[in-house]
Write a protein that holds these residues in place. Structure first.
Motif, PDB file in Angstrom:
ATOM      1  N   TRP A 191     106.874  44.829 143.648  1.00 40.57           N
ATOM      2  CA  TRP A 191     106.518  43.734 142.755  1.00 40.57           C
ATOM      3  C   TRP A 191     106.990  44.049 141.344  1.00 40.57           C
ATOM      4  N   ARG A 192     107.664  43.113 140.726  1.00 39.01           N
ATOM      5  CA  ARG A 192     108.215  43.279 139.377  1.00 39.01           C
ATOM      6  C   ARG A 192     107.575  42.268 138.430  1.00 39.01           C
ATOM      7  N   THR A 193     107.310  42.705 137.216  1.00 34.09           N
ATOM      8  CA  THR A 193     106.663  41.831 136.249  1.00 34.09           C
ATOM      9  C   THR A 193     107.561  40.672 135.846  1.00 34.09           C
ATOM     10  N   THR A 194     106.946  39.550 135.534  1.00 32.31           N
ATOM     11  CA  THR A 194     107.655  38.401 134.980  1.00 32.31           C
ATOM     12  C   THR A 194     107.635  38.413 133.451  1.00 32.31           C
ATOM     13  N   ASN A 195     106.979  39.410 132.859  1.00 32.93           N
ATOM     14  CA  ASN A 195     106.820  39.485 131.397  1.00 32.93           C
ATOM     15  C   ASN A 195     108.046  40.155 130.778  1.00 32.93           C
ATOM     16  N   LEU A 196     108.914  39.364 130.179  1.00 36.29           N
ATOM     17  CA  LEU A 196     110.153  39.884 129.601  1.00 36.29           C
ATOM     18  C   LEU A 196     109.894  40.824 128.432  1.00 36.29           C
ATOM     19  N   LEU A 197     108.778  40.683 127.742  1.00 33.69           N
ATOM     20  CA  LEU A 197     108.484  41.555 126.604  1.00 33.69           C
ATOM     21  C   LEU A 197     108.359  43.017 127.021  1.00 33.69           C
ATOM     22  N   LEU A 198     107.852  43.258 128.221  1.00 34.72           N
ATOM     23  CA  LEU A 198     107.686  44.646 128.662  1.00 34.72           C
ATOM     24  C   LEU A 198     109.019  45.380 128.734  1.00 34.72           C
ATOM     25  N   ARG A 199     110.067  44.650 128.976  1.00 31.02           N
ATOM     26  CA  ARG A 199     111.398  45.251 129.040  1.00 31.02           C
ATOM     27  C   ARG A 199     112.071  45.280 127.677  1.00 31.02           C
ATOM     28  N   ASP A 200     111.822  44.255 126.847  1.00 33.11           N
ATOM     29  CA  ASP A 200     112.644  44.040 125.661  1.00 33.11           C
ATOM     30  C   ASP A 200     111.969  44.346 124.332  1.00 33.11           C
ATOM     31  N   TYR A 201     110.634  44.453 124.295  1.00 27.63           N
ATOM     32  CA  TYR A 201     109.964  44.616 123.007  1.00 27.63           C
ATOM     33  C   TYR A 201     109.174  45.922 122.999  1.00 27.63           C
ATOM     34  N   PRO A 202     109.636  46.923 122.248  1.00 28.58           N
ATOM     35  CA  PRO A 202     108.942  48.219 122.219  1.00 28.58           C
ATOM     36  C   PRO A 202     107.485  48.069 121.782  1.00 28.58           C
ATOM     37  N   GLY A 203     106.607  48.771 122.461  1.00 28.24           N
ATOM     38  CA  GLY A 203     105.189  48.732 122.134  1.00 28.24           C
ATOM     39  C   GLY A 203     104.396  47.693 122.888  1.00 28.24           C
ATOM     40  N   THR A 204     105.061  46.914 123.762  1.00 26.14           N
ATOM     41  CA  THR A 204     104.344  45.881 124.515  1.00 26.14           C
ATOM     42  C   THR A 204     103.380  46.505 125.512  1.00 26.14           C
ATOM     43  N   LEU A 205     102.172  45.956 125.569  1.00 23.51           N
ATOM     44  CA  LEU A 205     101.114  46.437 126.473  1.00 23.51           C
ATOM     45  C   LEU A 205     100.808  45.449 127.599  1.00 23.51           C
ATOM     46  N   GLY A 206     101.375  44.271 127.596  1.00 22.04           N
ATOM     47  CA  GLY A 206     101.103  43.219 128.570  1.00 22.04           C
ATOM     48  C   GLY A 206     101.206  41.872 127.863  1.00 22.04           C
ATOM     49  N   ILE A 207     100.785  40.713 128.441  1.00 18.69           N
ATOM     50  CA  ILE A 207      99.727  40.652 129.430  1.00 18.69           C
ATOM     51  C   ILE A 207     100.133  39.755 130.602  1.00 18.69           C
ATOM     52  N   LYS A 208     100.421  38.451 130.360  1.00 21.26           N
ATOM     53  CA  LYS A 208     100.666  37.547 131.493  1.00 21.26           C
ATOM     54  C   LYS A 208     101.471  36.319 131.083  1.00 21.26           C
ATOM     55  N   THR A 209     102.431  35.997 131.933  1.00 18.67           N
ATOM     56  CA  THR A 209     103.201  34.764 131.769  1.00 18.67           C
ATOM     57  C   THR A 209     102.496  33.603 132.464  1.00 18.67           C
ATOM     58  N   GLY A 210     102.971  32.396 132.171  1.00 19.80           N
ATOM     59  CA  GLY A 210     102.488  31.206 132.871  1.00 19.80           C
ATOM     60  C   GLY A 210     103.548  30.135 132.825  1.00 19.80           C
ATOM     61  N   SER A 211     103.665  29.377 133.894  1.00 21.67           N
ATOM     62  CA  SER A 211     104.665  28.315 133.917  1.00 21.67           C
ATOM     63  C   SER A 211     104.344  27.303 135.020  1.00 21.67           C
ATOM     64  N   THR A 212     104.216  26.046 134.631  1.00 24.63           N
ATOM     65  CA  THR A 212     104.192  24.918 135.571  1.00 24.63           C
ATOM     66  C   THR A 212     104.932  23.777 134.893  1.00 24.63           C
ATOM     67  N   ASP A 213     105.216  22.718 135.659  1.00 24.54           N
ATOM     68  CA  ASP A 213     105.886  21.561 135.066  1.00 24.54           C
ATOM     69  C   ASP A 213     105.073  20.983 133.920  1.00 24.54           C
ATOM     70  N   THR A 214     103.758  20.999 134.059  1.00 28.48           N
ATOM     71  CA  THR A 214     102.894  20.429 133.027  1.00 28.48           C
ATOM     72  C   THR A 214     102.692  21.376 131.863  1.00 28.48           C
ATOM     73  N   ALA A 215     102.512  22.658 132.146  1.00 27.70           N
ATOM     74  CA  ALA A 215     102.225  23.644 131.103  1.00 27.70           C
ATOM     75  C   ALA A 215     103.470  24.091 130.358  1.00 27.70           C
ATOM     76  N   GLY A 216     104.656  23.904 130.953  1.00 29.31           N
ATOM     77  CA  GLY A 216     105.840  24.512 130.367  1.00 29.31           C
ATOM     78  C   GLY A 216     105.749  26.020 130.512  1.00 29.31           C
ATOM     79  N   THR A 217     106.463  26.760 129.680  1.00 27.98           N
ATOM     80  CA  THR A 217     106.407  28.223 129.757  1.00 27.98           C
ATOM     81  C   THR A 217     105.443  28.761 128.703  1.00 27.98           C
TER      82      THR A 217
END
Length: 296
Positions: free
Chosen positions: A220-246
């Protein structure tokens, strides 16, 4: 329906995060702007993760859907219930559930047996709606019982503008009835991040679950791009639906100073847009000394 848009709320960023290095003059430091530049999300908030003091916000009390950020509450209910080593059989209901909403999955198969702890990784990293459904079915017991506990927990935490109808954040057929606000989601994130197990899960980029007597091999791989690209990131969670957007609920730290924030509907479809909004907010929040602060 979304509540009427409120005005922009600016809160003083407070004292500097760190004093300038002895050999750096104030004239060498860039000027800090009054608000972060380039944030596209119509709903957002950034706060001190130690105190909850708001640094900046945009429509902080406007209700909006948040997609799979909902899974933070699902994880919190499971973690507060305990018994993370209980064996849980993946139910047949995940198939119809995922197909109905075209939900993201962790690749679970009915009949597999995993622990609650393993299912939390399956839910939080690849945003497995199948894992969320499985946990709710086991801990509820049943979906209705679990959703009731989600709403009871929201009430206990004082999240008065938050309501859940699903453990994954998937929309109701004719719109959405799972919603929250930037202010409530920051509070929820702060509560969840006090739990060491939760922190360990959401800061993980990958998790390998080897095949066992009753389960398949999973990576299982995270969907949180910050964990890969932003030093110091601790989490937390992405969200995406047609209604919510990203959407993205995030936390990062520099020089012992953690900041927590959320963006809702940064873009109709681009996860990168939510991560970019978060980077703009964090860069602004950490301030003009950002390049001088050592990474954690």
């Amino acid at each position: 329906m979304l509540a009427a848009a409120s005005g922009l709320l600016l809160v003083s960023p407070g004292p500097a995060l760190a004093a300038p290095a002895a050999n750096v003059s104030h004239d060498q430091l860039p000027t800090m702007s009054a608000e972060p530049d380039g944030v596209q999300a119509p709903f957002a908030e950034l706060a001190d993760a130690n105190t909850g003091a708001v640094r900046w916000s945009r429509q902080p009390n406007t209700r909006a859907p948040m997609g799979s950020i909902t899974k933070v509450m699902t994880a919190l209910v499971v973690l507060e219930s305990g018994d993370l080593d209980r064996a849980i059989t993946v139910p047949p209901g995940i198939i119809a559930y995922d197909r109905k909403y075209d939900g993201s999955t962790a690749g679970l198969v009915p009949g597999e047996v995993l622990t609650a702890r393993q299912l939390l990784y399956a839910m939080m990293l690849p945003s497995g709606c199948d894992a969320a459904y499985t946990l709710a079915e086991s801990y509820g017991p049943g979906q209705a019982g679990f959703i009731a506990e989600m709403n009871a927990t929201a009430a206990r935490l004082g999240l008065s503008n938050t309501h859940f109808t699903d453990p994954s954040g998937l929309p109701a057929p004719n719109g959405y009835s799972t919603y929250s606000t930037p202010a409530d989601l920051v509070k929820l994130g702060m509560r969840a991040m006090t739990l060491p197990i939760f922190r360990d899960i959401v800061r993980s980029q990958t998790y390998h679950q080897p095949a066992g007597p009753a389960n398949r091999d999973h990576v299982w791989r995270t969907t949180n791009l910050l964990l890969r690209d932003y030093p110091g990131t601790l989490g937390i969670k992405t969200g995406s639906t047609d209604t919510a957007g990203t959407c993205l609920l995030f936390e990062a730290t520099r020089a012992g100073q953690p900041l927590i924030g959320v963006v809702l509907h940064s873009s109709p479809t681009s996860d990168a847009a939510a991560a970019t909004d978060a980077r703009h907010m964090l860069d602004w929040g950490f301030g003009p000394l950002l390049s001088l602060i050592p990474l954690p």
